[in-house]
Design an enzyme around this catalytic site. Structure first.
Site, PDB file in Angstrom:
ATOM      1  N   ARG A 172       1.030  -1.200  -0.134  1.00 12.76           N
ATOM      2  CA  ARG A 172       0.120   0.056  -0.172  1.00 12.76           C
ATOM      3  C   ARG A 172       1.018   1.205   0.037  1.00 12.76           C
ATOM      4  O   ARG A 172       0.518   2.325   0.827  1.00 12.76           O
ATOM      5  CB  ARG A 172      -1.081  -0.011   1.037  1.00 12.76           C
ATOM      6  CG  ARG A 172      -1.888  -1.021   1.330  1.00 12.76           C
ATOM      7  CD  ARG A 172      -2.882  -1.043   0.188  1.00 12.76           C
ATOM      8  NE  ARG A 172      -3.576  -2.626   0.115  1.00 12.76           N
ATOM      9  CZ  ARG A 172      -3.317  -3.523  -0.558  1.00 12.76           C
ATOM     10  NH1 ARG A 172      -2.249  -3.576  -1.118  1.00 12.76           N
ATOM     11  NH2 ARG A 172      -3.979  -4.558  -0.332  1.00 12.76           N
ATOM     12  N   SER A 223     -11.210  -2.041   3.547  1.00 16.13           N
ATOM     13  CA  SER A 223     -10.345  -2.388   4.829  1.00 16.13           C
ATOM     14  C   SER A 223      -9.826  -0.904   5.604  1.00 16.13           C
ATOM     15  O   SER A 223      -9.174  -0.083   4.737  1.00 16.13           O
ATOM     16  CB  SER A 223      -8.934  -3.122   4.716  1.00 16.13           C
ATOM     17  OG  SER A 223      -9.277  -4.390   4.136  1.00 16.13           O
ATOM     18  N   GLU A 293      -5.652   2.963   6.802  1.00 11.18           N
ATOM     19  CA  GLU A 293      -5.181   2.662   5.328  1.00 11.18           C
ATOM     20  C   GLU A 293      -5.934   3.756   4.313  1.00 11.18           C
ATOM     21  O   GLU A 293      -5.615   4.344   3.503  1.00 11.18           O
ATOM     22  CB  GLU A 293      -5.573   1.303   4.700  1.00 11.18           C
ATOM     23  CG  GLU A 293      -5.395   1.262   3.257  1.00 11.18           C
ATOM     24  CD  GLU A 293      -5.727  -0.104   2.864  1.00 11.18           C
ATOM     25  OE1 GLU A 293      -5.336  -1.250   3.463  1.00 11.18           O
ATOM     26  OE2 GLU A 293      -6.358  -0.442   1.711  1.00 11.18           O
TER      27      GLU A 293
HETATM   28  C1  LIG Z   1     -15.847  -2.485  -0.639  1.00  6.73           C
HETATM   29  C2  LIG Z   1     -14.525  -2.076  -0.799  1.00  6.73           C
HETATM   30  C3  LIG Z   1     -13.475  -3.147  -0.951  1.00  6.73           C
HETATM   31  C4  LIG Z   1     -12.047  -2.682  -1.263  1.00  6.73           C
HETATM   32  N1  LIG Z   1     -11.296  -3.494  -1.293  1.00  6.73           N
HETATM   33  C5  LIG Z   1      -9.966  -3.313  -1.600  1.00  6.73           C
HETATM   34  C6  LIG Z   1      -8.961  -4.337  -1.866  1.00  6.73           C
HETATM   35  O1  LIG Z   1      -9.227  -5.609  -1.866  1.00  6.73           O
HETATM   36  N2  LIG Z   1      -7.667  -3.934  -2.138  1.00  6.73           N
HETATM   37  C7  LIG Z   1      -7.236  -2.635  -1.813  1.00  6.73           C
HETATM   38  O2  LIG Z   1      -6.094  -2.157  -2.162  1.00  6.73           O
HETATM   39  N3  LIG Z   1      -8.095  -1.663  -1.819  1.00  6.73           N
HETATM   40  C8  LIG Z   1      -9.362  -1.826  -1.749  1.00  6.73           C
HETATM   41  N4  LIG Z   1     -10.201  -0.989  -1.388  1.00  6.73           N
HETATM   42  C9  LIG Z   1      -9.764   0.454  -1.453  1.00  6.73           C
HETATM   43  C10 LIG Z   1      -9.854   1.257  -2.702  1.00  6.73           C
HETATM   44  O3  LIG Z   1     -10.814   0.780  -3.509  1.00  6.73           O
HETATM   45  C11 LIG Z   1      -8.774   1.178  -3.333  1.00  6.73           C
HETATM   46  O4  LIG Z   1      -7.608   2.025  -2.328  1.00  6.73           O
HETATM   47  C12 LIG Z   1      -8.496   1.835  -4.650  1.00  6.73           C
HETATM   48  O5  LIG Z   1      -7.303   1.702  -5.323  1.00  6.73           O
HETATM   49  C13 LIG Z   1      -8.545   3.542  -4.529  1.00  6.73           C
HETATM   50  O6  LIG Z   1      -8.879   4.096  -5.766  1.00  6.73           O
HETATM   51  P1  LIG Z   1      -9.849   5.299  -6.116  1.00  6.73           P
HETATM   52  O7  LIG Z   1      -9.778   5.866  -7.363  1.00  6.73           O
HETATM   53  O8  LIG Z   1     -11.275   5.282  -5.323  1.00  6.73           O
HETATM   54  O9  LIG Z   1      -9.023   6.551  -5.041  1.00  6.73           O
HETATM   55  P2  LIG Z   1      -9.679   7.491  -4.138  1.00  6.73           P
HETATM   56  O10 LIG Z   1     -10.288   6.971  -2.848  1.00  6.73           O
HETATM   57  O11 LIG Z   1     -10.255   8.786  -4.879  1.00  6.73           O
HETATM   58  O12 LIG Z   1      -8.065   8.050  -3.703  1.00  6.73           O
HETATM   59  C14 LIG Z   1      -6.965   7.527  -2.792  1.00  6.73           C
HETATM   60  C15 LIG Z   1      -5.800   8.230  -2.816  1.00  6.73           C
HETATM   61  O13 LIG Z   1      -5.405   8.204  -4.031  1.00  6.73           O
HETATM   62  C16 LIG Z   1      -5.052   9.493  -4.598  1.00  6.73           C
HETATM   63  N5  LIG Z   1      -5.478   9.626  -6.023  1.00  6.73           N
HETATM   64  C17 LIG Z   1      -6.306   9.309  -6.718  1.00  6.73           C
HETATM   65  N6  LIG Z   1      -6.264   9.529  -8.100  1.00  6.73           N
HETATM   66  C18 LIG Z   1      -5.074   9.809  -8.229  1.00  6.73           C
HETATM   67  C19 LIG Z   1      -4.170  10.157  -9.304  1.00  6.73           C
HETATM   68  N7  LIG Z   1      -4.652   9.883 -10.640  1.00  6.73           N
HETATM   69  N8  LIG Z   1      -2.905  10.528  -9.059  1.00  6.73           N
HETATM   70  C20 LIG Z   1      -2.376  10.789  -7.798  1.00  6.73           C
HETATM   71  N9  LIG Z   1      -3.110  10.558  -6.823  1.00  6.73           N
HETATM   72  C21 LIG Z   1      -4.265   9.809  -6.862  1.00  6.73           C
HETATM   73  C22 LIG Z   1      -6.032  10.464  -3.656  1.00  6.73           C
HETATM   74  O14 LIG Z   1      -5.511  11.742  -3.753  1.00  6.73           O
HETATM   75  C23 LIG Z   1      -5.806   9.739  -2.309  1.00  6.73           C
HETATM   76  O15 LIG Z   1      -5.069  10.111  -1.612  1.00  6.73           O
HETATM   77  C24 LIG Z   1     -11.708  -1.268  -1.098  1.00  6.73           C
HETATM   78  C25 LIG Z   1     -12.808  -0.154  -0.910  1.00  6.73           C
HETATM   79  C26 LIG Z   1     -14.114  -0.558  -0.887  1.00  6.73           C
HETATM   80  C27 LIG Z   1     -15.013   0.376  -0.732  1.00  6.73           C
END
Ligand SMILES: Cc1cc2nc3c(=O)[nH]c(=O)nc-3n(C[C@H](O)[C@H](O)[C@H](O)COP(=O)(O)OP(=O)(O)OC[C@H]3O[C@@H](n4cnc5c(N)ncnc54)[C@H](O)[C@@H]3O)c2cc1C
Length: 298
Positions: A172, A223, A293
């Site tokens: 992560r 998580s 996280e």
């Molecule tokens: C039901 C559920 C299940 C999940 N299961 C998992 C899992 O199995 N494994 C896992 O790793 N995660 C999991 N997650 C967490 C999440 O889905 C991941 O961390 C995902 O990668 C976040 O992507 P996002 O586009 O939603 O990022 P966001 O939540 O929008 O942003 C997360 C971070 O990334 C930064 N960011 C976003 N886009 C960019 C960009 N283009 N450039 C620079 N920084 C950026 C943001 O500023 C922020 O700090 C889960 C979440 C949920 C709700």
């Protein structure tokens, strides 16, 4: 200041919204509003908007699909740049290039259809590819760093774009987390050839596993805590009998102790107080320090 930015965005025909409600922009369904939300559709629009916002000294955060974010309540005097409209990708043989806003799960499914293996782990992760690169998202033994070969980044400090091949990936963790000025514009992956039916079967198995174990019927950010070295956060929390523990409408999920869920109307403070309670109990009983996280923007 925001008025001047709005005029600039109008001139450039870049989509935006003032006093934007954040609740529906986060999978946690928690949050107040931000002064301005910008929705670029291309690299040019993204870079243009960031140049203007940074030039004007407006505090700005990049948001993918908001699936790993806890927003503060109230009005946040800042801008959010949402990447969801930058959503095109190309597949050429085993190579995939995706704009930062592309849905990771959708990409995983498309690759499965095309008999490309490597993104099975991602079929149930609800985020964008940009967010997944930032977080080095992973599950079921796979993670972004296994398949990413390079990414295109915009450096908000220098105003330059660059192609990154070294991402300093760890659990992560990525270079994007270390250097807050870097924005991921797009990602290039290389996958393996495989059998489409086998890959799709694997995806279905992993999705079923999630449905069985995760509280997908409640809003959450996945998580809540990182895995502490040598332990599993969910097991430590479960062993303390904390499943179902509630502060306001924020609760430790009854189904999976690693998830904090929003039972309906949870506030930012509810989640923070629950986090403190869980962290304190785990530290006292096991001497293990849990780290969040989920990213907090307040
Ligand atoms: C039901 C559920 C299940 C999940 N299961 C998992 C899992 O199995 N494994 C896992 O790793 N995660 C999991 N997650 C967490 C999440 O889905 C991941 O961390 C995902 O990668 C976040 O992507 P996002 O586009 O939603 O990022 P966001 O939540 O929008 O942003 C997360 C971070 O990334 C930064 N960011 C976003 N886009 C960019 C960009 N283009 N450039 C620079 N920084 C950026 C943001 O500023 C922020 O700090 C889960 C979440 C949920 C709700």
């Amino acid at each position: 200041m925001i008025k001047a930015i709005a005029t600039f965005l109008d001139d450039k025909k870049i989509e935006y919204s003032r006093d934007y409600a954040l609740k529906s922009a986060s999978s946690f369904r928690i949050g107040g509003s931000c002064a301005i939300a910008v929705f670029p559709r291309s690299e040019n629009e993204l870079v243009g908007a960031l140049e203007a916002l940074d030039g004007a000294g407006v505090r700005t955060e990049i948001i993918g699909r908001g699936s790993n974010i806890l927003f503060g309540d109230g009005s946040l005097d800042m801008a959010m740049v949402f990447t969801g409209k930058m959503n095109s990708f190309e597949i050429d043989g085993r190579s995939v290039r995706a704009d930062c806003g592309v849905s990771l799960a959708a990409l995983s499914h498309t690759c499965a259809e095309k008999g490309l293996s490597g993104l099975e782990f991602a079929c149930g992760i609800p985020g964008s590819i940009g967010g997944a690169v930032y977080m080095n998202a992973g599950a079921y033994g796979g993670c972004v760093s296994d398949v990413l070969v390079s990414s295109r980044a915009y450096d908000r400090k220098t105003g330059k774009t660059l192609d990154l091949t070294e991402h300093r990936f760890d659990y992560r963790h990525s270079v994007y987390m270390e250097k807050a000025d870097l924005v991921c514009i797009s990602a290039s992956l290389v996958l393996k050839e495989g059998d489409a039916e086998d890959i799709k079967a694997k995806n279905s198995e992993l999705l079923e596993e999630r449905r069985k174990k995760q509280p997908l019927n409640y809003p959450s950010a996945g998580s809540y805590f990182k895995r502490p070295e040598g332990y599993f956060a969910a097991k430590l929390i479960d062993d303390l009998g904390l499943k179902g523990t509630r502060v306001g409408d924020a609760a430790v999920s009854e189904k999976h102790a690693g998830f904090v869920v929003n039972l309906g109307n949870a506030s930012f403070d509810d989640v923070m107080r629950l986090e403190e309670l869980v962290k304190g109990a785990v530290l006292k009983e096991f001497g293990v320090e849990l780290c969040r996280e989920v990213r907090v923007i307040k």
